[in-house]
Write a protein that holds these residues in place. Structure first.
Motif, mmCIF file in Angstrom:
data_model
loop_
_atom_site.group_PDB
_atom_site.id
_atom_site.type_symbol
_atom_site.label_atom_id
_atom_site.label_comp_id
_atom_site.label_asym_id
_atom_site.label_seq_id
_atom_site.Cartn_x
_atom_site.Cartn_y
_atom_site.Cartn_z
ATOM 1 N N GLY A 89 0.907 -1.110 0.128
ATOM 2 C CA GLY A 89 0.060 0.144 0.196
ATOM 3 C C GLY A 89 0.714 1.187 0.029
ATOM 4 O O GLY A 89 0.445 2.100 -0.531
ATOM 5 N N ILE A 90 1.987 1.256 0.745
ATOM 6 C CA ILE A 90 2.763 2.319 0.777
ATOM 7 C C ILE A 90 3.520 2.819 -0.540
ATOM 8 O O ILE A 90 3.355 3.612 -1.039
ATOM 9 N N CYS A 91 3.856 1.625 -1.129
ATOM 10 C CA CYS A 91 4.604 1.595 -2.604
ATOM 11 C C CYS A 91 3.477 2.348 -3.465
ATOM 12 O O CYS A 91 3.716 3.002 -4.460
ATOM 13 N N LEU A 92 2.256 1.804 -3.637
ATOM 14 C CA LEU A 92 1.209 2.259 -4.252
ATOM 15 C C LEU A 92 0.902 3.801 -4.206
ATOM 16 O O LEU A 92 0.705 4.539 -5.077
ATOM 17 N N ILE A 93 1.051 4.183 -2.903
ATOM 18 C CA ILE A 93 0.577 5.540 -2.756
ATOM 19 C C ILE A 93 1.749 6.550 -3.180
ATOM 20 O O ILE A 93 1.802 7.489 -3.672
ATOM 21 N N ILE A 94 3.032 5.980 -3.022
ATOM 22 C CA ILE A 94 4.194 6.662 -3.323
ATOM 23 C C ILE A 94 4.108 6.614 -5.087
ATOM 24 O O ILE A 94 4.348 7.843 -5.558
ATOM 25 N N GLY A 95 4.100 5.530 -5.730
ATOM 26 C CA GLY A 95 3.823 5.804 -7.135
ATOM 27 C C GLY A 95 2.888 6.538 -7.707
ATOM 28 O O GLY A 95 2.949 7.278 -8.599
ATOM 29 N N ILE A 120 13.812 -5.583 -3.893
ATOM 30 C CA ILE A 120 14.479 -6.897 -3.362
ATOM 31 C C ILE A 120 13.553 -7.430 -2.395
ATOM 32 O O ILE A 120 14.118 -8.566 -2.007
ATOM 33 N N PHE A 121 12.611 -7.184 -2.171
ATOM 34 C CA PHE A 121 11.803 -7.618 -0.925
ATOM 35 C C PHE A 121 11.433 -9.204 -1.215
ATOM 36 O O PHE A 121 10.712 -9.257 -2.283
ATOM 37 N N ASN A 127 6.380 -23.053 2.772
ATOM 38 C CA ASN A 127 6.600 -23.969 1.487
ATOM 39 C C ASN A 127 6.867 -22.794 0.247
ATOM 40 O O ASN A 127 7.152 -23.175 -0.761
ATOM 41 N N HIS A 128 6.746 -21.381 0.447
ATOM 42 C CA HIS A 128 6.865 -20.637 -0.779
ATOM 43 C C HIS A 128 7.369 -19.520 -0.103
ATOM 44 O O HIS A 128 7.436 -19.001 0.882
ATOM 45 N N SER A 129 7.685 -18.237 -1.164
ATOM 46 C CA SER A 129 8.342 -16.921 -0.824
ATOM 47 C C SER A 129 6.863 -16.188 -1.326
ATOM 48 O O SER A 129 6.521 -16.658 -2.262
ATOM 49 N N THR A 130 6.984 -14.857 -0.581
ATOM 50 C CA THR A 130 6.173 -13.815 -1.233
ATOM 51 C C THR A 130 6.805 -12.836 -1.275
ATOM 52 O O THR A 130 8.186 -12.681 -1.193
ATOM 53 N N GLY A 131 6.203 -11.545 -1.917
ATOM 54 C CA GLY A 131 6.772 -10.332 -1.983
ATOM 55 C C GLY A 131 6.488 -9.914 -3.589
ATOM 56 O O GLY A 131 7.020 -8.710 -3.754
ATOM 57 N N SER A 132 6.000 -10.607 -4.417
ATOM 58 C CA SER A 132 5.805 -10.235 -5.845
ATOM 59 C C SER A 132 4.831 -9.195 -5.966
ATOM 60 O O SER A 132 5.246 -8.367 -6.745
ATOM 61 N N ASP A 136 6.602 -5.683 -7.824
ATOM 62 C CA ASP A 136 5.665 -5.069 -8.776
ATOM 63 C C ASP A 136 5.279 -3.600 -8.537
ATOM 64 O O ASP A 136 5.328 -2.805 -9.570
ATOM 65 N N SER A 137 4.793 -3.068 -7.329
ATOM 66 C CA SER A 137 4.505 -1.876 -6.922
ATOM 67 C C SER A 137 5.838 -0.974 -6.953
ATOM 68 O O SER A 137 5.612 0.151 -7.315
#
Length: 166
Positions: A89-95, A120-121, A127-132, A136-137
């Motif tokens: 959300g922060i990245c979307l506001i900045i963008g 690089i987040f 079982n998996h990684s998150t952060g895509s 993207d934002s």
């Protein structure tokens, strides 16, 4: 979460008398709306986060520079304690704020720090990684920076940013 004395700072920052009257008249409503948006910025639904980013940037666009700067600084202050959803959300506001030319070049050092971390987040679950969504934002921020600022302004940041990214 309150915007530190919005009405008080609006009184001192606004030069135009008509703008001053309008800001004071609606400050309580604006402050309450911003608080609701920021409380829901970490909503599990990415569509909600995107709408909040659009609404906050639209509100900032209509306020005086001093008031919109307070809101942007409040958003930046949430970065260090951000969950994955909140960081998105922060990245979307900045963008959105960059795209709408709300953020001045004075904010670039802070934006670049956030951008470097967001690009690089990655968090690992069992079982998996998150952060895509955050990456993207962050790409959205990069695109907005390229569209909104002249290359002469971005030059020093691009060199530092590119070096750190490699």
């Amino acid at each position: 979460m309150t915007l530190n004395n919005l009405s008080e700072s609006g009184v001192h920052a606004t030069v135009n008398q008509q703008e001053l009257i309008e800001n004071i008249q609606y400050l309580d409503i604006i402050e309450h709306s911003i608080e609701i948006c920021l409380e829901n910025l970490s909503n599990k639904d990415s569509n909600v986060r995107y709408l909040i980013a659009k609404y906050i940037s639209n509100i900032c666009q209509k306020l005086s520079k001093n008031l919109s700067d307070q809101i942007i600084n409040l958003v930046f202050s949430k970065f260090e304690m951000a969950s994955e959803e909140l960081l998105h959300g922060i990245c979307l506001i900045i963008g959105e704020s960059i795209r709408k030319k709300i953020l001045s070049p004075d904010y670039l050092p802070t934006v670049i720090i956030i951008l470097e971390k967001a690009l690089i987040f990655e968090e690992y679950d069992v079982n998996h990684s998150t952060g895509s969504i955050i990456r993207d934002s962050a790409c959205y921020i990069s695109w907005a920076l390229a569209r909104s600022f002249e290359s002469s302004i971005m030059k020093e940041y691009v060199i530092k940013f590119g070096t750190n990214l490699l």
